[in-house]
Structure formats: C-alpha cells, structure tokens
Design an enzyme around this catalytic site. Structure first.
Site, PDB file in Angstrom:
ATOM      1  N   ALA A 196       0.815  -1.222   0.000  1.00  0.00           N
ATOM      2  CA  ALA A 196       0.000   0.000   0.000  1.00  0.00           C
ATOM      3  C   ALA A 196       0.851   1.276   0.000  1.00  0.00           C
ATOM      4  O   ALA A 196       1.986   1.273   0.478  1.00  0.00           O
ATOM      5  CB  ALA A 196      -0.909  -0.007   1.229  1.00  0.00           C
ATOM      6  N   PHE A 198       1.152   5.652   0.979  1.00  0.00           N
ATOM      7  CA  PHE A 198       0.891   6.410   2.205  1.00  0.00           C
ATOM      8  C   PHE A 198      -0.408   7.200   2.165  1.00  0.00           C
ATOM      9  O   PHE A 198      -0.917   7.610   3.201  1.00  0.00           O
ATOM     10  CB  PHE A 198       2.054   7.383   2.475  1.00  0.00           C
ATOM     11  CG  PHE A 198       1.978   8.652   1.659  1.00  0.00           C
ATOM     12  CD1 PHE A 198       1.203   9.728   2.091  1.00  0.00           C
ATOM     13  CD2 PHE A 198       2.662   8.780   0.458  1.00  0.00           C
ATOM     14  CE1 PHE A 198       1.109  10.898   1.335  1.00  0.00           C
ATOM     15  CE2 PHE A 198       2.575   9.938  -0.302  1.00  0.00           C
ATOM     16  CZ  PHE A 198       1.792  10.998   0.146  1.00  0.00           C
ATOM     17  N   CYS A 330      -4.670  10.183  -5.568  1.00  0.00           N
ATOM     18  CA  CYS A 330      -4.346   9.769  -6.938  1.00  0.00           C
ATOM     19  C   CYS A 330      -5.386  10.286  -7.917  1.00  0.00           C
ATOM     20  O   CYS A 330      -5.134  10.382  -9.093  1.00  0.00           O
ATOM     21  CB  CYS A 330      -4.262   8.260  -7.021  1.00  0.00           C
ATOM     22  SG  CYS A 330      -5.803   7.503  -6.509  1.00  0.00           S
TER      23      CYS A 330
HETATM   24  P1  NAD Z   1       5.463   4.704  -3.268  1.00  0.00           P
HETATM   25  O1  NAD Z   1       5.538   4.094  -4.614  1.00  0.00           O
HETATM   26  O2  NAD Z   1       6.604   5.473  -2.765  1.00  0.00           O
HETATM   27  O3  NAD Z   1       5.172   3.563  -2.168  1.00  0.00           O
HETATM   28  C1  NAD Z   1       4.159   2.600  -2.352  1.00  0.00           C
HETATM   29  C2  NAD Z   1       4.610   1.299  -1.715  1.00  0.00           C
HETATM   30  O4  NAD Z   1       5.734   0.778  -2.439  1.00  0.00           O
HETATM   31  C3  NAD Z   1       5.055   1.460  -0.274  1.00  0.00           C
HETATM   32  O5  NAD Z   1       4.541   0.384   0.482  1.00  0.00           O
HETATM   33  C4  NAD Z   1       6.575   1.438  -0.348  1.00  0.00           C
HETATM   34  O6  NAD Z   1       7.161   0.852   0.785  1.00  0.00           O
HETATM   35  C5  NAD Z   1       6.850   0.624  -1.588  1.00  0.00           C
HETATM   36  N1  NAD Z   1       8.037   1.105  -2.324  1.00  0.00           N
HETATM   37  C6  NAD Z   1       8.414   2.383  -2.506  1.00  0.00           C
HETATM   38  N2  NAD Z   1       9.513   2.448  -3.278  1.00  0.00           N
HETATM   39  C7  NAD Z   1       9.836   1.185  -3.597  1.00  0.00           C
HETATM   40  C8  NAD Z   1      10.861   0.596  -4.389  1.00  0.00           C
HETATM   41  N3  NAD Z   1      11.796   1.333  -4.991  1.00  0.00           N
HETATM   42  N4  NAD Z   1      10.872  -0.753  -4.529  1.00  0.00           N
HETATM   43  C9  NAD Z   1       9.949  -1.516  -3.929  1.00  0.00           C
HETATM   44  N5  NAD Z   1       8.962  -1.004  -3.160  1.00  0.00           N
HETATM   45  C10 NAD Z   1       8.893   0.320  -2.994  1.00  0.00           C
HETATM   46  O7  NAD Z   1       4.119   5.579  -3.270  1.00  0.00           O
HETATM   47  P2  NAD Z   1       3.630   6.595  -2.163  1.00  0.00           P
HETATM   48  O8  NAD Z   1       4.509   7.794  -2.196  1.00  0.00           O
HETATM   49  O9  NAD Z   1       3.440   5.893  -0.883  1.00  0.00           O
HETATM   50  O10 NAD Z   1       2.175   6.971  -2.729  1.00  0.00           O
HETATM   51  C11 NAD Z   1       1.968   7.993  -3.664  1.00  0.00           C
HETATM   52  C12 NAD Z   1       1.874   7.464  -5.066  1.00  0.00           C
HETATM   53  O11 NAD Z   1       0.845   6.482  -5.141  1.00  0.00           O
HETATM   54  C13 NAD Z   1       1.485   8.533  -6.075  1.00  0.00           C
HETATM   55  O12 NAD Z   1       2.250   8.359  -7.224  1.00  0.00           O
HETATM   56  C14 NAD Z   1       0.016   8.248  -6.351  1.00  0.00           C
HETATM   57  O13 NAD Z   1      -0.452   8.661  -7.612  1.00  0.00           O
HETATM   58  C15 NAD Z   1      -0.021   6.766  -6.239  1.00  0.00           C
HETATM   59  N6  NAD Z   1      -1.355   6.286  -5.962  1.00  0.00           N
HETATM   60  C16 NAD Z   1      -2.066   5.758  -6.985  1.00  0.00           C
HETATM   61  C17 NAD Z   1      -3.362   5.325  -6.765  1.00  0.00           C
HETATM   62  C18 NAD Z   1      -4.172   4.767  -7.880  1.00  0.00           C
HETATM   63  O14 NAD Z   1      -5.188   4.147  -7.595  1.00  0.00           O
HETATM   64  N7  NAD Z   1      -3.765   4.945  -9.127  1.00  0.00           N
HETATM   65  C19 NAD Z   1      -3.928   5.434  -5.494  1.00  0.00           C
HETATM   66  C20 NAD Z   1      -3.154   5.977  -4.455  1.00  0.00           C
HETATM   67  C21 NAD Z   1      -1.862   6.406  -4.699  1.00  0.00           C
END
Ligand code: NAD
Length: 546
Positions: A196, A198, A330
């Site tokens: 998930a 944040f 998002c």
């Molecule tokens: P993020 O990609 O940084 O993190 C999401 C998850 O991936 C976290 O659990 C994190 O621990 C993990 N993660 C992060 N970097 C990683 C890596 N390099 N390798 C493996 N795992 C990794 O996202 P965020 O900052 O928590 O959330 C914001 C983003 O999520 C925005 O880009 C937003 O658009 C997107 N989002 C999309 C939707 C949708 O339905 N399209 C919904 C909510 C959020």
C-alpha cells in the site's frame, strides 16, 4: 524541551531510519492530538502513537520484530515521533508466508457463509471503531479528521460490497450432453499480498482485505512504512471479527520486504498501489515469478472547464479536488484546462483558493493539512520553482506558508501555476496542493492535451451541454470520467478503471474485477448415467463393487 527546528530535518530521504534524526518530544503535539495518540497506544495491540514500536502480525500474534533497522513514523505537522516501523527480517517474513500458507489449507475450504459472516462482522467492527482509525490517519498522514473518515468510508464500502460474496462466487453449470454436466467454480489462488501507499492508509488495504479473504485466499499486507497505524488497527479488527490466525498477516518495511514478496514462490498474486517507479519494479519482478499482479500507479488528472459550465459549481469542485488532502490523492485534479471564455474565471479561482485554511488535521476549520514529509515538501516546492525557471507564472504561491503553533510542519499552501504542457510542473506528478492551469481554445484542443498525456487515471468536464459531455466521454482516452463530478472514483459495485500509464496488469481492483483477480476457475465435466441408477429397492445381495 522545545520542539526542534525543521531545518535540522532537511535531509533528502524517502525514509528516515531511527538513529538518523532526533525528534521533538510528545508534548509538541496539540492536546487533542496527544489525547488521541495516547488512546491509540493504550487501545491497540499492533501500533503506537506515543513512540513505541509497530509490530508485525504473524500467525495471529502481534509480535515485536527483531529488526536491526527501524523507520521513524512522524506527525507531519510537528515531526514528533509516533512509532517506529521495522524493516521486517527475512526470517519473520518467511514465518508470515508460512502462517498464511498453513491457514490457506483450512480457510480456502471454509464455507462461503463463514467468509460472508466475517466480512459482515468486519464492517460492524470498522463502523464501531472508525474514529480510532481516522485519528491514527490524522496523526501519521496529516489529513483532516473529516477527510480521514472519508478515507475509511471508501474502504468500508468495499467491505460492504464483499458481503454479497455468496452471489458473486456462484458458478455455472449446464448439461453438455445426455447425463453429462460441466460446471465451473471460482476458487481462491492461495497466499496473496497487498502493498500500500501512504496517501490512503485505510482505503487501500481495504481494497484488498475483504476481496482477497472473502474469496478464500490468505493475505500478507505491507502497509506504507510512513503510516502503518490504520492497517494495524484494521488487522486487529479482523481478529475481533473472528478471522482465524494466519489468514491475515502484516509485515513492514521497504524495498527488501517488497522484493521478498515479489520473489516468494508461495505468493500467488500481488495488489500494488503507489508510484510509478515502485509499481513498474514490482509488476516486472512479480511477473517474473509467475504471479498475477495488479498495479495502480501515478496520475495527472485534468478537469476541463467549458465556458457554459455552472461557474460556481465548477470552481468549487476544482478547488476541492485540487487541494483537498493537500493534493495527495491519486484522483486529485492537478490540471485545469480552461476553455475559451472560462479563462476569465482564473482570478475568481485564485480568490477561492486563497480562502482555504491549512492547519493540523484536528484543528477546527482546517481544509487540508501538511504534506507527508520534508522530502515531499522539498520535491513539491522544487517543481513550483521549476515552473518559474521554465517561463510559467506562479499566480498563487503556497511556498513559505507558516501555520501558527506548528513551526515544524511540512506546509505547502494552495498554489496555482499558469503553465504549458512542455514544462516539468505539467509533465511530472506533483502530488501536492498545486493546480496547473492550461488554456485551450476549444474542446478539441482540450481533448488533444489530455489524450497526449501518458496517464489515464481520471478526468472531469464541467459543462451544461449534454452534447459536449457526450463528445468528451466518447473521445477522451482516460479510464474514469466525471461529468460535473470532480473526483469520479467508482463505488465498489463497479471496478477501478484507471488506464494507460496509471495501471499495469489485466484485472483491476474491486467490484467484479476484484473477484476475478482473486479467483481462478476450475471446470469439471462429470458423467452420471441415469440408466445406471440401481433404483430405490434396497439390495440385500452381498455388495461386490464390480
Ligand atoms: P510509493 O511508490 O513510494 O510507495 C508505495 C509502496 O511501495 C510502499 O509500500 C513502499 O514501501 C513501496 N516502495 C516504494 N519504493 C519502492 C521501491 N523502490 N521498490 C519496492 N517497493 C517500494 O508511493 P507513495 O509515495 O506511498 O504513494 C503515492 C503514489 O501512489 C502517487 O504516485 C500516487 O499517484 C499513487 N497512488 C495511486 C493510486 C491509484 O489508484 N492509481 C492510489 C493511491 C496512490
């Protein structure tokens, strides 16, 4: 001790390990926030908001991790340490997968009514304890309390829809030849995982938990390392709702834990929501080991304002959708395309945005709170600066905002930028309270702009013309469309339908697709010849089974 200055925290991190930074004491929280933090620590087994460690949930037990690396979870309004999240060790991760694999043997064979009763009881538990979940979200994520309640409600709706699981799992059957039936049943996949982001700490785990578990799978959830509290409370509520040990497990951490999920042969499917970089990595790595992967990624959502729109409704909708949750949704509207005479509404838009109140999420009258981290604030303000460098005009500037009583918060005020489509502020996802405004002469021009954008999560049009709306709906290449509706997130009787670069995979989240994602079909063809029936006269002969 007074709260420490934010300047000391200015390190370009995406996560902050416990030893790296000293934090202000709990007294830096407002009295409301502190009371809520103390309640959370006192009432819930898996999480804390007063500085103790977040636990893993493995095989039905909330267990302290033996991790050597811990990540600070801090209040984005004060930088106060709320809890520490472990970088779950590989042994603990293995134990979680093992617990889920063991539990699958029984849970997958439990009756569909048992699973239905679980989701019904879960929805009751979530309603009873909604305020605790919302408070945890305000503290860790920074949303306002009302917005945090909305975060939970959108997840709760998925739980409520999953209560219809018996009907959703009905299979098909037909007599294909004389006395020969073919029937199809929907069966679970095995151990699944949910990773998930944040920005919706309750809603997004709840996109997966009810769907995966009601269909008979077992699940490993990896919440965002920045705000794990809501997921931990939800996990405890699953226990209270009668879920057997091991059906739901929670592990924590960053890349190592995520890679563990991608590589583990016992994990059959991954639901990911988050940014592009992580999503592409997880999709490719998960697919390599044969997993089913659904990945919702980033977005750049455009709203088209036509000159015939109801001006008041259009501008208010735009303000709410662009700046609500500090733009960290998002489906936030991050680009307004003003068509023709609607360009004259820009000063009015700016005036309305100026009236928004930015404050800590428990404070009365707050419209939105801080952004998630100092690093995120730095990225957002950097993108605003890039617009100026590239010839854009910042007509409302939220940089440098100060909020009385919260000198250390990650504040960015409402920002509006006049820009063109070649600028970074347009091309990159900002994920902050920043609205980019692009002028267009006609609806066709607006459509060309949107269709050239790589993302396809959401879009909206504001118009009073059915014909204009119809043309937009037919021609726009975006998966979720609002007509006079700014954030057209489908309720869970439908499925999520973001497209283009906003989604990777074949089977989207929740609704009918959610059932499809978490199940596989098994088809049986059986021949029982009626003529072989022995009749209803009891046989007294010795049975020979010949
Ligand atoms: P993020 O990609 O940084 O993190 C999401 C998850 O991936 C976290 O659990 C994190 O621990 C993990 N993660 C992060 N970097 C990683 C890596 N390099 N390798 C493996 N795992 C990794 O996202 P965020 O900052 O928590 O959330 C914001 C983003 O999520 C925005 O880009 C937003 O658009 C997107 N989002 C999309 C939707 C949708 O339905 N399209 C919904 C909510 C959020």
């Amino acid at each position: 001790m007074p709260p420490r200055a934010v300047s000391r925290l200015r390190v370009p991190y995406t996560r902050c390990y416990a030893s790296a930074v000293s934090r202000p004491p709990l007294s830096a929280l407002s009295s409301t926030a502190r009371t809520q933090a103390e309640n959370i620590s006192a009432e819930w087994k898996g999480t804390s908001a007063t500085g103790e460690n977040t636990k893993n949930l493995i095989g039905g037990e909330f267990v302290e991790s033996k991790a050597s690396e811990w990540i600070d979870v801090v209040d984005p309004a004060t930088q106060t340490l709320l809890t520490r999240v472990p970088e779950t060790t590989s042994e603990e991760f293995e134990q979680a997968v093992d617990a889920a694999s063991q539990a699958f043997k029984k849970w997958s064979r439990s009756s569909v009514l048992t699973r239905q009763r679980f989701v019904m009881e879960l929805q009751h538990q979530l309603r009873q304890n909604g305020d605790a979940i919302a408070s945890s979200i305000v503290l860790e994520q920074g949303k306002t309390f009302a917005d945090a309640q909305g975060d939970l409600l959108r997840g709760l709706q998925v739980v409520e829809t999953a209560c219809g699981i018996p009907a959703a799992l009905l299979g098909n059957s037909i007599e294909v030849s004389k006395d020969m039936d073919t029937s199809t049943r929907r069966l679970p996949l095995g151990v699944c995982a949910s990773i998930a982001p944040f920005n919706f700490p309750a809603m997004i785990p709840l996109w997966s938990i009810p769907m995966a578990i009601a269909t008979g799978n077992t699940l490993i959830v990896k919440p965002s390392e920045r705000d794990p509290g809501a997921a931990m409370i939800i996990a405890e509520l699953c226990q209270r709702a009668g879920l057997p040990a091991g059906v739901l497990n929670v592990v924590h951490g960053t890349v190592p834990t995520v890679n563990g999920i991608c590589d583990h042969p016992s994990i059959k499917a991954i639901s990911f929501v988050g940014g592009d970089r992580a999503g592409q990595h997880i999709y490719e790595r998960g697919r390599k080991t044969g997993k089913r992967v659904q990945a919702n990624l980033g977005a750049k959502n455009h709203a088209v304002i036509m000159p015939d729109a109801n001006k008041n409704h259009a501008l208010n909708s735009l303000i709410g959708a662009a700046f609500g949750a500090a733009g960290q949704r998002c489906m936030a509207i991050s680009v307004a395309v003003l068509v023709g005479n609607a360009q004259q509404w820009l000063p009015d838009l700016v005036e309305r945005a100026k009236k928004l109140k930015v404050n800590q999420g428990f404070e009365k009258g707050a419209d939105f709170g801080p952004v998630i981290s100092p690093a995120s604030k730095q990225r957002i303000t950097g993108l605003i600066a890039s617009a100026e460098e590239q010839g854009g005009k910042v007509i409302l500037d939220g940089r440098g905002l100060e909020v009385p009583g919260y000198p250390d918060g990650n504040w960015v005020g409402p920002t509006i930028i006049e820009a063109t489509t070649d600028m970074r502020c347009y091309r990159e996802e900002i994920f902050g309270p920043v609205l980019v405004v692009i002028p267009a002469d006609t609806l066709d021009d607006a459509l060309a702009i949107i269709n050239s954008n790589k993302y396809g999560n959401g879009t909206a049009i504001f118009t009073q013309s059915g014909a204009t709306a119809r043309k937009f709906e037919v021609e726009v290449e975006v998966g979720q469309i609002g007509i006079n509706v700014p954030i057209p997130v489908p309720l869970p009787m439908f499925s999520w339908s973001g497209n283009k670069a906003s989604f990777l995979g074949d089977i989207p989240f929740y609704g009918r697709s959610g059932i499809d994602f978490y199940t596989q079909n098994k088809t049986t063809t059986a021949l029982w010849k009626a003529e072989d029936a022995i009749g209803n006269k009891a046989s007294v002969d010795m049975p020979t089974h010949h």
